[in-house]
Each structure stands twice: as structure tokens, then as C-alpha cells.
Design a protein around this motif. Structure first.
Motif, PDB file in Angstrom:
ATOM      1  N   GLU A 302       0.833  -1.215   0.000  1.00 47.34           N
ATOM      2  CA  GLU A 302       0.000   0.000   0.000  1.00 47.34           C
ATOM      3  C   GLU A 302       0.859   1.253   0.000  1.00 47.34           C
ATOM      4  O   GLU A 302       0.344   2.339  -0.260  1.00 47.34           O
ATOM      5  CB  GLU A 302      -0.932   0.007   1.234  1.00 47.34           C
ATOM      6  CG  GLU A 302      -2.039  -1.044   1.140  1.00 47.34           C
ATOM      7  CD  GLU A 302      -2.374  -1.669   2.509  1.00 47.34           C
ATOM      8  OE1 GLU A 302      -2.350  -0.941   3.525  1.00 47.34           O
ATOM      9  OE2 GLU A 302      -2.617  -2.895   2.542  1.00 47.34           O
ATOM     10  N   GLY A 303       2.148   1.108   0.270  1.00 46.46           N
ATOM     11  CA  GLY A 303       3.014   2.281   0.389  1.00 46.46           C
ATOM     12  C   GLY A 303       3.911   2.521  -0.817  1.00 46.46           C
ATOM     13  O   GLY A 303       4.838   3.334  -0.755  1.00 46.46           O
ATOM     14  N   GLY A 304       3.695   1.785  -1.924  1.00 49.78           N
ATOM     15  CA  GLY A 304       4.430   2.077  -3.151  1.00 49.78           C
ATOM     16  C   GLY A 304       5.709   1.285  -3.358  1.00 49.78           C
ATOM     17  O   GLY A 304       6.348   1.392  -4.406  1.00 49.78           O
ATOM     18  N   VAL A 305       6.117   0.464  -2.372  1.00 53.51           N
ATOM     19  CA  VAL A 305       7.367  -0.286  -2.522  1.00 53.51           C
ATOM     20  C   VAL A 305       7.228  -1.349  -3.628  1.00 53.51           C
ATOM     21  O   VAL A 305       8.157  -1.578  -4.413  1.00 53.51           O
ATOM     22  CB  VAL A 305       7.792  -0.916  -1.173  1.00 53.51           C
ATOM     23  CG1 VAL A 305       8.989  -1.845  -1.341  1.00 53.51           C
ATOM     24  CG2 VAL A 305       8.114   0.192  -0.165  1.00 53.51           C
ATOM     25  N   GLY A 306       6.040  -1.972  -3.709  1.00 52.13           N
ATOM     26  CA  GLY A 306       5.801  -2.972  -4.754  1.00 52.13           C
ATOM     27  C   GLY A 306       5.968  -2.385  -6.146  1.00 52.13           C
ATOM     28  O   GLY A 306       6.558  -3.004  -7.043  1.00 52.13           O
ATOM     29  N   GLU A 307       5.480  -1.153  -6.346  1.00 50.24           N
ATOM     30  CA  GLU A 307       5.641  -0.458  -7.639  1.00 50.24           C
ATOM     31  C   GLU A 307       7.122  -0.154  -7.880  1.00 50.24           C
ATOM     32  O   GLU A 307       7.598  -0.221  -9.011  1.00 50.24           O
ATOM     33  CB  GLU A 307       4.837   0.858  -7.674  1.00 50.24           C
ATOM     34  CG  GLU A 307       3.336   0.678  -7.857  1.00 50.24           C
ATOM     35  CD  GLU A 307       2.639   0.083  -6.640  1.00 50.24           C
ATOM     36  OE1 GLU A 307       3.011   0.456  -5.501  1.00 50.24           O
ATOM     37  OE2 GLU A 307       1.742  -0.767  -6.814  1.00 50.24           O
ATOM     38  N   ASN A 308       7.830   0.179  -6.791  1.00 53.41           N
ATOM     39  CA  ASN A 308       9.273   0.437  -6.927  1.00 53.41           C
ATOM     40  C   ASN A 308      10.000  -0.805  -7.449  1.00 53.41           C
ATOM     41  O   ASN A 308      10.896  -0.692  -8.292  1.00 53.41           O
ATOM     42  CB  ASN A 308       9.855   0.860  -5.568  1.00 53.41           C
ATOM     43  CG  ASN A 308      11.274   1.389  -5.691  1.00 53.41           C
ATOM     44  OD1 ASN A 308      11.509   2.469  -6.241  1.00 53.41           O
ATOM     45  ND2 ASN A 308      12.241   0.611  -5.231  1.00 53.41           N
ATOM     46  N   VAL A 309       9.588  -1.988  -6.957  1.00 51.92           N
ATOM     47  CA  VAL A 309      10.233  -3.229  -7.413  1.00 51.92           C
ATOM     48  C   VAL A 309      10.040  -3.383  -8.919  1.00 51.92           C
ATOM     49  O   VAL A 309      10.981  -3.728  -9.646  1.00 51.92           O
ATOM     50  CB  VAL A 309       9.679  -4.473  -6.679  1.00 51.92           C
ATOM     51  CG1 VAL A 309      10.293  -5.750  -7.249  1.00 51.92           C
ATOM     52  CG2 VAL A 309       9.944  -4.379  -5.181  1.00 51.92           C
ATOM     53  N   LYS A 310       8.831  -3.116  -9.399  1.00 54.38           N
ATOM     54  CA  LYS A 310       8.563  -3.280 -10.844  1.00 54.38           C
ATOM     55  C   LYS A 310       9.419  -2.304 -11.657  1.00 54.38           C
ATOM     56  O   LYS A 310      10.059  -2.693 -12.633  1.00 54.38           O
ATOM     57  CB  LYS A 310       7.088  -3.027 -11.139  1.00 54.38           C
ATOM     58  CG  LYS A 310       6.182  -4.120 -10.588  1.00 54.38           C
ATOM     59  CD  LYS A 310       4.830  -4.111 -11.282  1.00 54.38           C
ATOM     60  CE  LYS A 310       3.864  -5.073 -10.601  1.00 54.38           C
ATOM     61  NZ  LYS A 310       3.014  -4.433  -9.596  1.00 54.38           N
ATOM     62  N   ARG A 311       9.432  -1.047 -11.223  1.00 55.88           N
ATOM     63  CA  ARG A 311      10.142  -0.017 -11.996  1.00 55.88           C
ATOM     64  C   ARG A 311      11.658  -0.206 -11.908  1.00 55.88           C
ATOM     65  O   ARG A 311      12.341  -0.347 -12.925  1.00 55.88           O
ATOM     66  CB  ARG A 311       9.752   1.376 -11.482  1.00 55.88           C
ATOM     67  CG  ARG A 311      10.075   2.497 -12.462  1.00 55.88           C
ATOM     68  CD  ARG A 311       9.796   3.885 -11.878  1.00 55.88           C
ATOM     69  NE  ARG A 311      10.665   4.155 -10.753  1.00 55.88           N
ATOM     70  CZ  ARG A 311      10.275   4.226  -9.489  1.00 55.88           C
ATOM     71  NH1 ARG A 311       9.004   4.046  -9.163  1.00 55.88           N
ATOM     72  NH2 ARG A 311      11.143   4.464  -8.519  1.00 55.88           N
ATOM     73  N   VAL A 312      12.179  -0.240 -10.678  1.00 55.32           N
ATOM     74  CA  VAL A 312      13.633  -0.362 -10.512  1.00 55.32           C
ATOM     75  C   VAL A 312      14.095  -1.760 -10.935  1.00 55.32           C
ATOM     76  O   VAL A 312      15.204  -1.916 -11.454  1.00 55.32           O
ATOM     77  CB  VAL A 312      14.058  -0.031  -9.061  1.00 55.32           C
ATOM     78  CG1 VAL A 312      15.570  -0.145  -8.900  1.00 55.32           C
ATOM     79  CG2 VAL A 312      13.591   1.363  -8.672  1.00 55.32           C
ATOM     80  N   GLY A 313      13.226  -2.761 -10.757  1.00 51.69           N
ATOM     81  CA  GLY A 313      13.572  -4.125 -11.172  1.00 51.69           C
ATOM     82  C   GLY A 313      13.862  -4.193 -12.659  1.00 51.69           C
ATOM     83  O   GLY A 313      14.823  -4.834 -13.084  1.00 51.69           O
ATOM     84  N   ALA A 314      13.041  -3.516 -13.466  1.00 46.34           N
ATOM     85  CA  ALA A 314      13.251  -3.513 -14.925  1.00 46.34           C
ATOM     86  C   ALA A 314      14.583  -2.836 -15.266  1.00 46.34           C
ATOM     87  O   ALA A 314      15.356  -3.310 -16.105  1.00 46.34           O
ATOM     88  CB  ALA A 314      12.091  -2.798 -15.617  1.00 46.34           C
ATOM     89  N   HIS A 315      14.852  -1.742 -14.573  1.00 48.79           N
ATOM     90  CA  HIS A 315      16.106  -1.011 -14.774  1.00 48.79           C
ATOM     91  C   HIS A 315      17.301  -1.871 -14.341  1.00 48.79           C
ATOM     92  O   HIS A 315      18.325  -1.953 -15.037  1.00 48.79           O
ATOM     93  CB  HIS A 315      16.044   0.285 -13.956  1.00 48.79           C
ATOM     94  CG  HIS A 315      17.292   1.104 -14.020  1.00 48.79           C
ATOM     95  ND1 HIS A 315      17.578   1.941 -15.075  1.00 48.79           N
ATOM     96  CD2 HIS A 315      18.333   1.200 -13.160  1.00 48.79           C
ATOM     97  CE1 HIS A 315      18.748   2.520 -14.851  1.00 48.79           C
ATOM     98  NE2 HIS A 315      19.222   2.095 -13.706  1.00 48.79           N
ATOM     99  N   PHE A 316      17.146  -2.510 -13.201  1.00 52.99           N
ATOM    100  CA  PHE A 316      18.195  -3.365 -12.620  1.00 52.99           C
ATOM    101  C   PHE A 316      18.544  -4.488 -13.593  1.00 52.99           C
ATOM    102  O   PHE A 316      19.715  -4.773 -13.856  1.00 52.99           O
ATOM    103  CB  PHE A 316      17.654  -3.937 -11.302  1.00 52.99           C
ATOM    104  CG  PHE A 316      18.683  -4.535 -10.380  1.00 52.99           C
ATOM    105  CD1 PHE A 316      19.276  -3.768  -9.389  1.00 52.99           C
ATOM    106  CD2 PHE A 316      19.031  -5.876 -10.473  1.00 52.99           C
ATOM    107  CE1 PHE A 316      20.201  -4.320  -8.516  1.00 52.99           C
ATOM    108  CE2 PHE A 316      19.961  -6.432  -9.612  1.00 52.99           C
ATOM    109  CZ  PHE A 316      20.540  -5.653  -8.624  1.00 52.99           C
ATOM    110  N   GLU A 317      17.495  -5.113 -14.148  1.00 54.97           N
ATOM    111  CA  GLU A 317      17.717  -6.218 -15.089  1.00 54.97           C
ATOM    112  C   GLU A 317      18.511  -5.749 -16.309  1.00 54.97           C
ATOM    113  O   GLU A 317      19.460  -6.402 -16.743  1.00 54.97           O
ATOM    114  CB  GLU A 317      16.377  -6.818 -15.544  1.00 54.97           C
ATOM    115  CG  GLU A 317      16.583  -7.875 -16.627  1.00 54.97           C
ATOM    116  CD  GLU A 317      15.311  -8.589 -17.066  1.00 54.97           C
ATOM    117  OE1 GLU A 317      14.211  -8.164 -16.660  1.00 54.97           O
ATOM    118  OE2 GLU A 317      15.440  -9.567 -17.821  1.00 54.97           O
TER     119      GLU A 317
END
Ligand SMILES: *Cc1c(COP(=O)(O)O)cnc(C)c1O
Length: 401
Positions: A302-317
Motif C-alpha cells: 500500500e506504500g508504493g514499494v511494490g511499484e518500486n520493485v517493478k520499476r527499478v527491477g526492470a532497470h536493474f535487469e
């Protein structure tokens, strides 16, 4: 705080049972994705204490609720109600699709609970089944039950005999699984992403075969999401990405953000087979653990961390694949979200000290794999900095070939 590294090592070597081969670093403080050693040296953390510190280190909100709960009430035992277990169970139910939770204190205990609940399910039905089917690269923990479904001979052999009723099948081999399952199978247990075994996601075809095998035999499906669960892969649980629904799910690691807590999540069908007194624990789901977990789960979903995983995860990959392409020693990149493995053509052990020398913390697993489990709150800029340091470490190890 003054900490002298030599004193720390000398005291441990006298009095701490020597079960861990530690890196020669004494960590004393953290802040977000950064850790600091006793000499004040800074490290980027790409491991999160093995997937635990989902919100990073010294998170002010987590620190606040833990301190507040400690001042109010830490523990009552499970002989009494308290307000937080039901709240946490309700949240986990909405995320997992499994309506009931049993709380414990570690991942291994969550596995142990799942194995017992699966046996109890068949016992209650009046048709006891003993057998478990597990994967040949599995890791489910170190207690005798969890170790029985863990494949690594090195972990198993000194403690045998383990449960005799476990069959191992090759990971991601649907035909082998379908051939192994029978009406003696109590449950099939699988990590949704093989973790210690080298960061190998199950294939959707294999996940579908688990569902088929269960339909064919009546066996239950236990998903081990201890490492891959709670947003780590960009999904609440990775079985959701695979398009399947387990009957039992084991959760741990990130759940308390560092406060020890685990959970076995079960279907109503399994829950109906469990009676008062069948299983229990003194600490499991106490107020401190539940308060921490409610905060962590709230921040992720609910605090946006899950969205951070999607966004930064794509960049990280993207960054990781670019780095991998530069180094001849890298064989393959595997993972999802912020759970990655870099398989090398050689033993990955020297990468760990080389990375420490560059100021970045990574881990080696399954001999040849560099494992990356950064805090789920990592930013693109910090990911770039940390991966740049890993790049340098891979260069240093590759140059020594
Ligand atoms: C870490 C882990 C476990 C064991 O959890 P502990 O908290 O160490 O007891 C079990 N299964 C998987 C997939 C894990 O990553």
C-alpha cells in the motif's frame, strides 16, 4: 560505539559455535541500502541480509512501530488473543488467496508447519499419506523435516536418517513430476523461484504440471515463497506469475523486515483438517512480530514499494544484462523483479571478497551463482552505483583467470 574487529573475531572464535564461515567484515550500522562496518566504511547492500531487509536498514517507520510496540506489549503467548494476528492474517489472505495463517518464527518453521499440515490433512480424511515430492535443487531449511525435502547431500548426509518418504524430481521437468506422483503423495513442495539452488524460476509449464499432478493424485501443493514472496519478484507471490494456486504457502524472510517471523498460509480445505492442539509455538505471531510485519506488508503493498520493485527491477535487469555481456566469465542471468542470479562459468566464491573490496555486498550460492537480493526500496541511482561496483569486482575476478 567502538568495535575492534580483532576482539570481535577472537571472542566469537572462543564462544560461538563455529557453524558459519563469515566474511571478514563487522557491520555495525545501516541506513537504507547502505551498511557501515566498524571502521566506518560504507557498503551498498545487494543482499538485504539474504532477502530480509525489504525496506532497507534502519527504516524510520519500522523503527518507530517496533519501539512503540516494545513500550506497549511485546509478547503474551498464544494462550490469549491480541489485536494484531488477525489483522496480519487478513492481509496475507488477500495477497495469497489462502484464507488462513499459522504464525511461526522462521522460514524453516513455516515449512515444518506446511509438511505437518499436509500429513494432518490426509490423516483427518482417514486415508493417511506420508510421501512428499520435492525438487532436486531444493532448499527448504535445516530442521529434520525441512531438511528431508532439501536435496543437497552436503546438508543432509551427516543427519541421516531423514524422512524416508521423500522423492526428488528434476526441476522444471513436467514428465518426471507426472511420473513420480501417485495416490501415496501427500504433497508436492517447490520453491516458486529456486533460491539457494541458484535463482531458477519455475517455468509456467512445470507449474501447470504441478496443478495437473495434484488434480490427478489428490496431492496438495506447497509453494515455498520464503525468498521469492512478498513483492520480491514484482508479484505478491511468484506462483501468481506462474498462473497457479497452491494449497499451502510458506512465508518468511522479508515478512518482519528483520524481526523474526514466518507464516504458513493454508486453504480452507486444509484448515478444516486441523484441530486445536495440532501444532503450536510459544513466540509465533507475537505482538512485536505482527506489528513489524503489518508495517512491512503495508509499505510493500500500500506504500508504493511494490511499484518500486517493478520499476527499478526492470532497470536493474537491463543494467545487469549489460554488465553480464561485458564479462566472459558470466554464463547466464536469471531472475525477476529484484531477485537475480548471475551464473558464472567458474566458482563464484572469489566475487564476494572482490565485491566487498569495491564496497558492495553480494552472495554466492550453488557454487557458481552470484546472488542479488537488494532491498526492495532501492532507487535507480543506487542500483547503478552498486552494480557499477559489482562490474568492477567481476572485472577483477575475470582478470585473474
Ligand atoms: C531461507 C529459506 C528457507 C529457510 O528459512 P529460515 O528463516 O532460514 O529458517 C527456506 N526456504 C527458502 C526458499 C529459503 O530461501
Amino acid at each position: 560505539m567502538t568495535v575492534v574487529m580483532d576482539d570481535v573475531v577472537a571472542r566469537e572464535s572462543r564462544h560461538v559455535l563455529q557453524t558459519y564461515r563469515r566474511n571478514a567484515v563487522t557491520l555495525v550500522r545501516g541506513e537504507g541500502v547502505r551498511l557501515y562496518d566498524a571502521n566506518g566504511r560504507e557498503y551498498f547492500d545487494l543482499l538485504s541480509g539474504i532477502g530480509v531487509a525489504a525496506l532497507g536498514h534502519a527504516h524510520p517507520g519500522l523503527a518507530r512501530v517496533v519501539a512503540d510496540q516494545a513500550k506497549t506489549l511485546i509478547h503474551t503467548s498464544n494462550l490469549f488473543f491480541h489485536p494484531l494476528q488477525g489483522q496480519l492474517a487478513e492481509k496475507l489472505a488477500s495477497l495469497s488467496g489462502l484464507p488462513r495463517a499459522f504464525f511461526c518464527n522462521s522460514g524453516t518453521e513455516a515449512i515444518e508447519a506446511c509438511l505437518k499440515f499436509a500429513r494432518r490433512y490426509w490423516y483427518t480424511k482417514g486415508a493417511p499419506r506420508q510421501e512428499f515430492i520435492a525438487l532436486d535443487e531444493s532448499f527448504h531449511g535445516r530442521t529434520l523435516g525441512a531438511l528431508s525435502v532439501t536435496s543437497d547431500e552436503h546438508y543432509r548426509q551427516p543427519f541421516e536418517p531423514l524422512l524416508p518418504t521423500v522423492k526428488f524430481v528434476p526441476t522444471n521437468d513436467p514428465a518426471a513430476l507426472l511420473a513420480a506422483v501417485s495416490t501415496s503423495t501427500a504433497a508436492i513442495i517447490a520453491e516458486s523461484v529456486i533460491g539457494e539452488g541458484g535463482i531458477k524460476p519455475l517455468t509456467p509449464a512445470f507449474a501447470a504440471a504441478i496443478t495437473d499432478a495434484c488434480a490427478k493424485s489428490g496431492a496438495l501443493y506447497i509453494a515455498d515463497e520464503i525468498q521469492s514472496g512478498l513483492g520480491r519478484t514484482g508479484h505478491p507471490f511468484y506462483y501468481q506469475a506462474l498462473g497457479v494456486q497452491p494449497h499451502l504457502v510458506a512465508v518468511g524472510k522479508a515478512l518482519g523486515g528483520g524481526v523474526p517471523v514466518g507464516a504458513a498460509l493454508v486453504s480452507q480445505q486444509v484448515a478444516d483438517a486441523i484441530s486445536f492442539g495440532d501444532h503450536g509455538t510459544t513466540y509465533g505471531g507475537n505482538l512485536l512480530a505482527c506489528r513489524a510485519a503489518l508495517f512491512v506488508v503495508g509499505e510493500i503493498f500500500e506504500g508504493g514499494v511494490g511499484e518500486n520493485v517493478k520499476r527499478v527491477g526492470a532497470h536493474f535487469e537491463q543494467r545487469l544484462r549489460a554488465i553480464a555481456a561485458k564479462h566472459a566469465i558470466v554464463k547466464e542471468v536469471r531472475g525477476s523483479g529484484l531477485m537475480w542470479g548471475l551464473e558464472l562459468k567458474r566458482d563464484a566464491a572469489p566475487v564476494v571478497p572482490a565485491a566487498l573490496a569495491q564496497g558492495v555486498i553480494v552472495n554466492r550460492t550453488a557454487e557458481t551463482v552470484v546472488r542479488l537480493l537488494p532491498p526492495l526500496v532501492i532507487t535507480e541511482a543506487d542500483a547503478d552505483e552498486a552494480l557499477g561496483r559489482l562490474d568492477a569486482a567481476l572485472g577483477a575476478v575475470g582478470a585473474g583467470e
